[in-house]
Structures are given as C-alpha cells and as structure tokens.
Design an enzyme around this catalytic site. Structure first.
Site, PDB file in Angstrom:
ATOM      1  N   CYS A 287       0.800  -1.237   0.000  1.00 33.78           N
ATOM      2  CA  CYS A 287       0.000   0.000   0.000  1.00 33.78           C
ATOM      3  C   CYS A 287       0.833   1.289   0.000  1.00 33.78           C
ATOM      4  O   CYS A 287       0.584   2.174  -0.840  1.00 33.78           O
ATOM      5  CB  CYS A 287      -0.965   0.023   1.186  1.00 33.78           C
ATOM      6  SG  CYS A 287      -1.611  -1.580   1.676  1.00 33.78           S
TER       7      CYS A 287
ATOM      8  N   ARG B 290       6.802 -11.318   5.802  1.00 33.94           N
ATOM      9  CA  ARG B 290       6.244 -11.121   7.137  1.00 33.94           C
ATOM     10  C   ARG B 290       6.944 -12.048   8.120  1.00 33.94           C
ATOM     11  O   ARG B 290       7.157 -13.226   7.830  1.00 33.94           O
ATOM     12  CB  ARG B 290       4.728 -11.379   7.135  1.00 33.94           C
ATOM     13  CG  ARG B 290       3.990 -10.379   6.260  1.00 33.94           C
ATOM     14  CD  ARG B 290       2.490 -10.516   6.305  1.00 33.94           C
ATOM     15  NE  ARG B 290       1.864  -9.566   5.396  1.00 33.94           N
ATOM     16  CZ  ARG B 290       0.550  -9.474   5.184  1.00 33.94           C
ATOM     17  NH1 ARG B 290      -0.274 -10.301   5.822  1.00 33.94           N
ATOM     18  NH2 ARG B 290       0.071  -8.571   4.345  1.00 33.94           N
TER      19      ARG B 290
ATOM     20  N   GLN C 240       1.339 -11.182  -3.281  1.00 33.27           N
ATOM     21  CA  GLN C 240      -0.056 -10.740  -3.262  1.00 33.27           C
ATOM     22  C   GLN C 240      -0.463 -10.243  -4.651  1.00 33.27           C
ATOM     23  O   GLN C 240       0.313  -9.553  -5.316  1.00 33.27           O
ATOM     24  CB  GLN C 240      -0.248  -9.595  -2.264  1.00 33.27           C
ATOM     25  CG  GLN C 240      -0.018  -9.956  -0.813  1.00 33.27           C
ATOM     26  CD  GLN C 240      -0.175  -8.739   0.090  1.00 33.27           C
ATOM     27  OE1 GLN C 240       0.302  -7.646  -0.221  1.00 33.27           O
ATOM     28  NE2 GLN C 240      -0.850  -8.915   1.203  1.00 33.27           N
TER      29      GLN C 240
ATOM     30  N   ASP D 112      -2.085  -7.733  -5.587  1.00 27.60           N
ATOM     31  CA  ASP D 112      -2.529  -6.534  -4.893  1.00 27.60           C
ATOM     32  C   ASP D 112      -3.004  -5.469  -5.871  1.00 27.60           C
ATOM     33  O   ASP D 112      -2.344  -5.213  -6.888  1.00 27.60           O
ATOM     34  CB  ASP D 112      -1.369  -5.979  -4.070  1.00 27.60           C
ATOM     35  CG  ASP D 112      -1.812  -5.417  -2.736  1.00 27.60           C
ATOM     36  OD1 ASP D 112      -3.032  -5.321  -2.522  1.00 27.60           O
ATOM     37  OD2 ASP D 112      -0.948  -5.085  -1.916  1.00 27.60           O
TER      38      ASP D 112
ATOM     39  N   HIS E 167      -4.992  -1.416  -5.963  1.00 28.48           N
ATOM     40  CA  HIS E 167      -5.533  -0.264  -5.232  1.00 28.48           C
ATOM     41  C   HIS E 167      -6.269   0.647  -6.206  1.00 28.48           C
ATOM     42  O   HIS E 167      -5.780   0.915  -7.302  1.00 28.48           O
ATOM     43  CB  HIS E 167      -4.415   0.494  -4.519  1.00 28.48           C
ATOM     44  CG  HIS E 167      -3.791  -0.288  -3.405  1.00 28.48           C
ATOM     45  ND1 HIS E 167      -2.640  -1.026  -3.559  1.00 28.48           N
ATOM     46  CD2 HIS E 167      -4.216  -0.481  -2.121  1.00 28.48           C
ATOM     47  CE1 HIS E 167      -2.353  -1.626  -2.415  1.00 28.48           C
ATOM     48  NE2 HIS E 167      -3.286  -1.315  -1.538  1.00 28.48           N
TER      49      HIS E 167
ATOM     50  N   LYS F 171     -13.698  -3.935   5.757  1.00 27.85           N
ATOM     51  CA  LYS F 171     -13.465  -4.729   4.546  1.00 27.85           C
ATOM     52  C   LYS F 171     -14.539  -5.782   4.351  1.00 27.85           C
ATOM     53  O   LYS F 171     -15.200  -6.213   5.297  1.00 27.85           O
ATOM     54  CB  LYS F 171     -12.093  -5.395   4.593  1.00 27.85           C
ATOM     55  CG  LYS F 171     -11.856  -6.299   5.795  1.00 27.85           C
ATOM     56  CD  LYS F 171     -10.420  -6.828   5.786  1.00 27.85           C
ATOM     57  CE  LYS F 171     -10.118  -7.648   7.026  1.00 27.85           C
ATOM     58  NZ  LYS F 171      -8.725  -8.185   7.035  1.00 27.85           N
TER      59      LYS F 171
ATOM     60  N   HIS G 203      -8.500  -1.052  -1.253  1.00 25.78           N
ATOM     61  CA  HIS G 203      -7.502  -2.118  -1.360  1.00 25.78           C
ATOM     62  C   HIS G 203      -8.242  -3.378  -1.805  1.00 25.78           C
ATOM     63  O   HIS G 203      -9.203  -3.789  -1.143  1.00 25.78           O
ATOM     64  CB  HIS G 203      -6.846  -2.400  -0.004  1.00 25.78           C
ATOM     65  CG  HIS G 203      -6.297  -1.197   0.698  1.00 25.78           C
ATOM     66  ND1 HIS G 203      -4.948  -1.059   1.000  1.00 25.78           N
ATOM     67  CD2 HIS G 203      -6.915  -0.083   1.196  1.00 25.78           C
ATOM     68  CE1 HIS G 203      -4.760   0.085   1.644  1.00 25.78           C
ATOM     69  NE2 HIS G 203      -5.938   0.693   1.774  1.00 25.78           N
TER      70      HIS G 203
END
Length: 422
Positions: free
Chosen positions: A119, A148, A166, A168, A170, A250, A296
C-alpha cells in the site's frame, strides 16, 4: 546492513523431514507438491518456497489469469520497492500497528523495513502521478512480493509463509465513485472463482477493530459506504465486528472446498485513513485539491496460498486450462516417435502445453506416470494410429476414444481452453 529482526529460536518445520513426509495425508498440498514435482520447502529458507519448473509454470498461469483480468478492468501494472525507511512506515501506521510482523534492517543510523504490504509504495506512486478528477478512478495493481516475520511454529506449507506474493490492487477514486467501484469488483467474483472449481462463495463484513487509526467519524463514513455497496451488490454478509484492518473496514470472500473447509481469499477494503496520513489529493473540476478514497482489493490474496488451496480442492487434478502439462503424447514403439513429435508440435503451435513421453517403457507405465503427474490428457499413438492418421485420446478419469488427427487437435484445443481460431 544487518537484520534487527531475528527468527524465533524454535526449531523450524517449514517442510516435514523424510520420516514425517511419509506420514502426510496424500491429499495434503505438501504431499501433492512433491508428487506433482511442483515445489518444496526446506530448513535453510524457512517459510519460503523453492518453485520447480512445473510449479513455476502453474504459478505463472495463475498470475497471467489475474493479469488478463486486470487489463480488462483498466488496471495499470506497477512495481514498487521491497524496502522502505522507518519514516514511511510510521506515516502509514504500520510501524505502530504491524511492526512485530516486519523484518527490520539497520543501515547505519537508519532503520528500514522489508515491506509486508504494498500500500505505501502505491500511494507514493500516485503522489508522483498527480492525478486530476479526469484520471479517476485510478486503478493500479502489482504482483507484490512481501515478507512477514511469522513465528517458526506457525509456518505451514504454502498456507503460512514468510515470503509470498499478493495480487494486490488499489483503486483511488472520488467519494461519489466508491459504491460503484465496490459493486463492480464484487459482482463478477462468483464467476471468477467458479472458473477454479469453487461454486460456493460466502462474504463477511469486517468492521472497526479496537486498535485502529482514524477518527470515529472517518470510520462511520467508511462503514456506511461499504455497507451501501454490499447492499447494492445483493450480498448477504456475515458480520465480523472488530475484524477490519487498522485503516478501514473490509469485505472478505470465503470459498468452500470439496471437503467443506472454508478459505478466506479475496478482499476489498475501504480506506479513508491512509490518504489522509499521506496527504494524498487530486485536482477536481474547479481546480481545488480534494482527498481521494482508497480501495484495497485482492482476488486471490496470496498466490502461494491459493495454489495450496487449489491443490487440495482438486486432489492434484487441476482443471485442464490450469494444468502445468495439459497433454502427454505417448508413442507405442520407436516407429511411432516421429509421428508423436509431429502431433505434439501441432498442439504446441495451437497453444497447448504438451510433452512427448518417448521413454522405452510400457504403455501402462506411461499411463500411470501421466496420471500421477496430474496430466489431464494422454494421446496414444502406435502403428495402427500412424497408419490411419489417427490418435487415441485418454482422459485423466479413464475415458478413451479414437479420433482422427484433426478431430484430436480440435478436441484437445477446446479441452485446454483455447479458442477455436487460436
């Protein structure tokens, strides 16, 4: 540079030793990964995957499937850095709310963090793009490699890793575009998941957690918009109070596999917090600087974890369009090898993923090995087929049929999900 985040002192068991491996259920994705020669994990890289050629083919197929969808929906693909300095993580709130899950690095007097999420990098990109209202909604996506710091005892095959990717995305949009963007995202998800063999999709609404950033007024607005979008999309949501991200509520999409197990995969999160913390703005029609809303979204979540779910859901027998190898051509006798190679060449030009098994083995051994490798189709050619210009097709489930050369090519192209004019 030296790492500030040391792994747990516990012994790692990211992949079972040989003795334990024999004890794995044969439908466990780790056992399937071994049988299908897709990947392995080992002690020297805890929580990280060694992708074998067949497994990386599967990984790329999954990635490209998502990438095609991104292109259709107007996403711009980007790539952001792996490491950011402490001030950026402080600005995003991850230093306060997520630091225990980050791998930290010391660079002289500076502290840096390997990214656990994408992000902040995407926000920095949008800052440089300086969009106006004409550019909104601005959709950007990344197959972002993240790290992580999971405890060693929590690692579990592809389901719980320290390094994963991911899918991912946005979306940066004006407030009046929020509901439409969320509705657009969720309405086509059922068809998307059905393509992987998941026909049952449940949805959960996760609201504000106790530890969160942003004011109550900001959260009230975010939850109101997300609830309105869920209602407009006709979703029947299970409520999960306190389970939202620290920056926003979410919707979570949960798939049910053939064993009745539930897997949370896709998500869309409504964020009014990070645009404020980064002072992100766009220019509206009047020339004023206005704060956008940030959404997201992810379809799969983690590519690695989704592959693990797929393997267990299908018992290793992946749909033909997703199988690393779609067709094995098995010549019976050396006299049929040249015919088999020509047939395979035609299939390759048509777009099929095909291999010729020209080993000096019995047909029954070739059938067994292709089945064990999860190959959907076996094309058998022997002296009879060569003389007739034909092929004997055998499906993974055992059904067989004789077909002419052209019929076999057409049927295999269709079965592999290729257009008839490919």
């Amino acid at each position: 540079m030296r790492s500030l985040s040391a792994p747990s002192g516990k012994a790692f068991h990211a992949f079972p030793n040989t003795e334990t491996q024999h004890m794995l259920d044969e439908q466990d994705h780790r056992a399937l990964g071994q049988r299908l020669d897709l990947f392995h994990l080992q002690e020297e890289a805890p929580g990280m995957v060694f992708w074998h050629p067949r497994g990386f083919q599967l990984y790329r197929l999954l990635e490209e499937h998502v990438r095609q969808r991104m292109r259709r929906e107007g996403y711009l693909e980007v790539r952001s850095p792996q490491i950011f300095s402490q001030p950026l993580w402080e600005r995003s709130g991850h230093w306060e709310n997520f630091r225990e899950n980050m791998f930290l690095i010391e660079d002289g007097a500076r502290h840096l963090g390997i990214k656990p999420v994408n992000c902040p990098g995407h926000i920095e990109l949008v800052q440089r793009m300086a969009p106006s209202y004409r550019d909104l909604p601005l959709r950007i996506g990344e197959f972002g490699l993240v790290h992580r710091s999971e405890p060693g005892g929590a690692l579990h095959g592809l389901f719980r890793l320290r390094q994963f990717t991911q899918d991912d995305g946005h979306i940066f949009c004006a407030p009046e575009q929020v509901v439409d963007e969320v509705v657009h995202f969720v309405r086509s998800l059922k068809e998307f998941y059905a393509g992987f063999g998941f026909d049952e999709v449940q949805v959960a609404f996760s609201g504000r957690p106790e530890a969160r950033a942003g004011s109550d007024a900001v959260w009230d607005q975010a939850e109101e918009w997300l609830a309105a979008a869920a209602k407009q999309a006709g979703l029947d949501c299970k409520l999960q109070p306190g389970q939202g991200a620290f920056y926003g509520p979410k919707l979570e999409f949960v798939l049910k596999d053939r064993l009745g197990r539930e897997w949370q995969c896709g998500t869309i999160q409504l964020d009014l917090v990070l645009p404020e913390r980064f002072d992100l703005r766009y220019q509206d029609a009047s020339g004023s600087k206005v704060r956008p809303v940030m959404l997201h979204r992810a379809l799969l979540g983690s590519l690695e974890r989704f592959i693990g779910v797929l393997l267990e859901h299908h018992g290793g027998s992946l749909p033909a369009w997703l199988a690393p190898e779609q067709v094995v051509v098995a010549p019976v006798g050396q006299a049929a090898v040249e015919y088999a190679e020509r047939f395979a060449s035609v299939l390759r030009r048509a777009g099929c993923r095909v291999r010729v098994d020209a080993r000096d083995e019995s047909l029954s051994r070739k059938v067994l090995d292709s089945h064990q490798a999860g190959v959907p189709w076996l094309a058998v050619v022997g002296a009879r087929e060569v003389a007739a210009g034909a092929v004997r097709l055998r499906q993974r489930q055992g059904a067989q049929k004789d077909a002419s050369w052209d019929e076999a090519v057409a049927e295999l192209r269709a079965a592999c999900g290729l257009d008839s004019d490919a």
